[in-house]
Design a protein around this motif. Sequence first.
Motif, mmCIF file in Angstrom:
data_model
loop_
_atom_site.group_PDB
_atom_site.id
_atom_site.type_symbol
_atom_site.label_atom_id
_atom_site.label_comp_id
_atom_site.label_asym_id
_atom_site.label_seq_id
_atom_site.Cartn_x
_atom_site.Cartn_y
_atom_site.Cartn_z
ATOM 1 N N VAL A 120 0.911 -0.920 0.049
ATOM 2 C CA VAL A 120 -0.367 -0.431 0.086
ATOM 3 C C VAL A 120 0.970 1.242 0.381
ATOM 4 N N LEU A 121 0.342 1.885 -1.224
ATOM 5 C CA LEU A 121 1.393 3.203 -0.491
ATOM 6 C C LEU A 121 0.773 4.508 -1.092
ATOM 7 N N VAL A 161 6.105 3.586 0.757
ATOM 8 C CA VAL A 161 5.119 2.413 1.155
ATOM 9 C C VAL A 161 4.998 2.621 1.876
ATOM 10 N N VAL A 162 3.729 2.482 2.890
ATOM 11 C CA VAL A 162 3.434 2.668 3.593
ATOM 12 C C VAL A 162 2.613 1.228 5.171
ATOM 13 N N TYR A 163 2.321 0.170 3.780
ATOM 14 C CA TYR A 163 2.308 -1.201 4.257
ATOM 15 C C TYR A 163 2.381 -1.955 3.615
ATOM 16 N N LYS A 164 3.268 -3.414 3.996
ATOM 17 C CA LYS A 164 4.065 -4.284 3.158
ATOM 18 C C LYS A 164 3.552 -5.804 3.812
ATOM 19 N N PHE A 194 -2.573 -16.914 1.167
ATOM 20 C CA PHE A 194 -3.068 -15.755 0.443
ATOM 21 C C PHE A 194 -2.722 -14.564 2.353
ATOM 22 N N PRO A 195 -2.370 -12.503 1.114
ATOM 23 C CA PRO A 195 -1.995 -12.017 2.684
ATOM 24 C C PRO A 195 -3.324 -12.001 2.943
ATOM 25 N N ASP A 196 -3.242 -11.377 4.963
ATOM 26 C CA ASP A 196 -4.201 -11.207 4.979
ATOM 27 C C ASP A 196 -4.900 -9.833 4.528
ATOM 28 N N PHE A 197 -5.743 -9.832 4.060
ATOM 29 C CA PHE A 197 -6.569 -8.500 3.122
ATOM 30 C C PHE A 197 -7.744 -7.949 4.510
ATOM 31 N N GLU A 198 -7.894 -8.514 5.676
ATOM 32 C CA GLU A 198 -8.065 -7.405 6.467
ATOM 33 C C GLU A 198 -7.103 -5.928 6.447
ATOM 34 N N SER A 199 -5.733 -6.496 7.005
ATOM 35 C CA SER A 199 -4.830 -6.036 6.967
ATOM 36 C C SER A 199 -4.731 -4.962 6.300
ATOM 37 N N THR A 200 -4.693 -5.435 4.802
ATOM 38 C CA THR A 200 -4.333 -3.979 3.733
ATOM 39 C C THR A 200 -5.558 -3.161 3.670
ATOM 40 N N LEU A 201 -6.374 -4.035 3.682
ATOM 41 C CA LEU A 201 -7.543 -2.625 3.459
ATOM 42 C C LEU A 201 -7.681 -1.511 4.791
ATOM 43 N N GLU A 202 -6.893 -2.055 5.795
ATOM 44 C CA GLU A 202 -7.155 -1.070 7.529
ATOM 45 C C GLU A 202 -5.630 0.053 6.463
ATOM 46 N N ALA A 203 -4.697 -0.513 6.381
ATOM 47 C CA ALA A 203 -4.303 0.615 6.124
ATOM 48 C C ALA A 203 -4.188 1.294 4.582
ATOM 49 N N TYR A 204 -5.239 0.962 3.904
ATOM 50 C CA TYR A 204 -5.485 1.796 2.447
ATOM 51 C C TYR A 204 -6.751 2.364 3.238
ATOM 52 N N ARG A 205 -7.125 2.223 3.953
ATOM 53 C CA ARG A 205 -8.801 3.516 4.936
ATOM 54 C C ARG A 205 -7.300 4.521 5.481
ATOM 55 N N ASN A 206 -6.382 4.161 6.474
ATOM 56 C CA ASN A 206 -5.491 5.214 6.752
ATOM 57 C C ASN A 206 -4.731 6.158 6.023
ATOM 58 N N VAL A 207 -4.466 5.375 4.418
ATOM 59 C CA VAL A 207 -3.953 5.793 3.813
ATOM 60 C C VAL A 207 -4.405 7.541 3.518
#
Length: 82
Positions: free
Chosen positions: A50-51, A57-60, A69-82
Amino acid sequence: MDLPFAQKKWCASNGLDNVVTLSDHRNLSFGENYGVIMQGMRLLARSVFVLNENNKVVYKEIVNEGTDFPDFESTLEAYRNV
């Protein structure tokens, strides 16, 4: 590493008409720059980046096992906080 035609076919079969796909099949530059090449296999590890608006890069997450699979919930949370 999927070829562009395979990516387009997958998008079409999943109703994803407005998705822009990218492929690293030619020179592995993304894999090299982001450290996700699975050595000896010419594959990229499953990963999520997530950039922010400055392309920092703020999350990887790089998944250790190719069948996981990646942890999609953590990915979405990082995206929401960008």
